[in-house]
Design a protein around this motif. Structure first.
Motif, PDB file in Angstrom:
ATOM      1  N   MET A  72       0.758  -1.192   0.105  1.00  0.00           N
ATOM      2  CA  MET A  72      -0.039   0.077   0.083  1.00  0.00           C
ATOM      3  C   MET A  72       0.948   1.186  -0.039  1.00  0.00           C
ATOM      4  N   ASP A  73       0.436   1.947  -0.543  1.00  0.00           N
ATOM      5  CA  ASP A  73       1.119   3.792  -0.557  1.00  0.00           C
ATOM      6  C   ASP A  73       1.564   3.922   0.693  1.00  0.00           C
ATOM      7  N   PRO A  74       2.609   4.329   1.262  1.00  0.00           N
ATOM      8  CA  PRO A  74       3.051   4.798   2.413  1.00  0.00           C
ATOM      9  C   PRO A  74       2.069   6.073   2.991  1.00  0.00           C
ATOM     10  N   ASP A  75       1.720   6.863   2.158  1.00  0.00           N
ATOM     11  CA  ASP A  75       0.842   8.045   2.532  1.00  0.00           C
ATOM     12  C   ASP A  75      -0.318   7.910   2.915  1.00  0.00           C
ATOM     13  N   TRP A  76      -0.725   6.492   2.933  1.00  0.00           N
ATOM     14  CA  TRP A  76      -2.173   5.950   3.479  1.00  0.00           C
ATOM     15  C   TRP A  76      -2.057   4.807   4.332  1.00  0.00           C
ATOM     16  N   LEU A  77      -3.132   4.761   5.101  1.00  0.00           N
ATOM     17  CA  LEU A  77      -3.400   3.586   5.886  1.00  0.00           C
ATOM     18  C   LEU A  77      -4.919   3.151   5.777  1.00  0.00           C
TER      19      LEU A  77
END
Length: 376
Positions: free
Chosen positions: A351-356
């Protein structure tokens, strides 16, 4: 050039006599007239005020202008009584560099548009810093400098005169003791009375000046309040600008990253479709899409963002997070947030590290990291 030889000789004799008296006092072979306790306390407080004012003044200069060369340049401008040229702050310079870079990279690109946004806020920060420096220099540094270069020089001059009058008084006292003949003793006593009068007068002048230190403390206290007020205003402006900048960047990221950067940020999970195969070669078979991914359990639509509904194997490491700002979901894969609420978050491989991934009861969806404060 016409010299007053008699006056020069007299001054040299007085200086020599005072030097002898001072030396004998240090050696303990001559008596010394002590100042009264009140005057001694005033002198001690004045010295303390001067020493700490000088240290505070110098360190404030370093705080406001860390560059030694710039401080020396400003010092010479002040001594020459010339206006100090306006100097670009580091924040303003950085902001201009970012704006210039955005022109070359392209204002329409994600990096270029972000540079413009950040550059504008850096310029605002630089402008706030400039205003803070000017206000502090006028309201705090200038009064301290005026005391050191004005009032303190006057006090020092009068204290030197008082010391000379004291030496003259002690010299006259010594002459009275040494006089043997009545005529010589009478003359010495007359000189002693004159010296005592001059000493008392100078002590009174010095005492009045030293008592003025109390007014100096009151003035410096007011200036200190103004300095703190200027600092508070400056840091509050900086905090406000940075909060606004974070919100703008978070809003821009939520619209940009899923669409523009998703396929480039994680090449190992990007989906690639080969060129269409001729139907003559493979009749009845449509062109396949080959998903190249190294993470099992996560499926992506071609050229589309990760969908939470498709996550089959979330990773461990669930944590609580506090929501900092309201956030409206842009699609069904995201989770809307309300400021100050607590949610559970965790990451998903690839997953994109800017999102959780965020969970609130039975609701689940992607949430931007910049809108959260992770709790232990």
């Amino acid at each position: 050039m016409d010299f007053n030889l008699k006056k020069l000789t007299s001054d040299a004799g007085v200086f020599f006599t005072r030097a002898v008296q001072f030396t004998e006092e240090k050696l303990g072979s001559a008596e010394k007239t002590e100042l009264d306790t009140h005057l001694e306390n005033l002198i001690a407080r004045a010295d303390c005020t001067k020493n700490w004012t000088e240290k505070i003044f110098r360190q404030t200069e370093v705080l406001l202008q860390p560059n030694p060369s710039a401080r020396i340049e400003e010092f010479f401008y002040e001594k020459l009584d010339k206006k100090i040229p306006s100097r670009t702050t580091n924040g303003e310079l950085l902001g201009q560099y970012m704006l210039d870079a955005a022109k070359d990279f392209g204002p329409g690109t994600p990096y270029g548009s972000t540079l413009i946004t950040v550059g504008e806020y850096q310029s605002r920060l630089g402008g706030a810093e400039r205003e803070f420096l000017q206000t502090s220099a006028i309201n705090f540094l200038t009064p301290l400098r005026n005391f050191l270069e004005g009032d303190w020089r006057t006090i020092s001059k009068e204290r030197r005169l008082l010391e000379n009058r004291r030496l003259d008084l002690d010299i006259c006292k010594a002459r009275v003791k040494k006089a043997k003949q009545a005529e010589a003793k009478a003359a010495a006593e007359q000189e002693l009375r004159v010296a005592q009068t001059e000493f008392d007068r100078q002590a009174e002048v010095t005492r009045l000046l030293l008592e003025g230190i109390s007014s100096t403390h009151v003035n410096h206290l007011r200036c200190l309040h103004e300095f703190v007020e200027a600092q508070a205003t400056y840091y509050a402006q900086c905090h406000q600008y940075m909060q606004e900048l974070q919100k703008e960047l978070s809003s821009a990221n939520s619209n940009t990253y899923p669409n523009s950067f998703a396929s480039n940020a994680n090449p190992s999970t990007s989906a690639t479709c080969p060129s269409p195969v001729s139907s003559a070669t493979l009749p009845g078979v449509s062109p396949p899409c080959l998903a190249s991914t190294s993470t099992p359990g996560i499926a992506r639509e071609p050229s589309g963002p990760l969908k939470i509904q498709d996550v089959q194997q979330p990773s461990t490491g669930h944590r609580k997070a506090k929501v900092l700002y309201d956030y409206d979901a842009h699609d069904t894969s995201e989770l809307s947030l309300l400021a100050d609420e607590l949610i559970t978050v965790y990451t998903v491989p690839g997953m994109d590290p800017d999102w959780l991934v965020g969970e609130r009861g039975n609701q689940k969806g992607k949430v931007p990291v910049t809108y959260l404060e992770l709790l232990s």
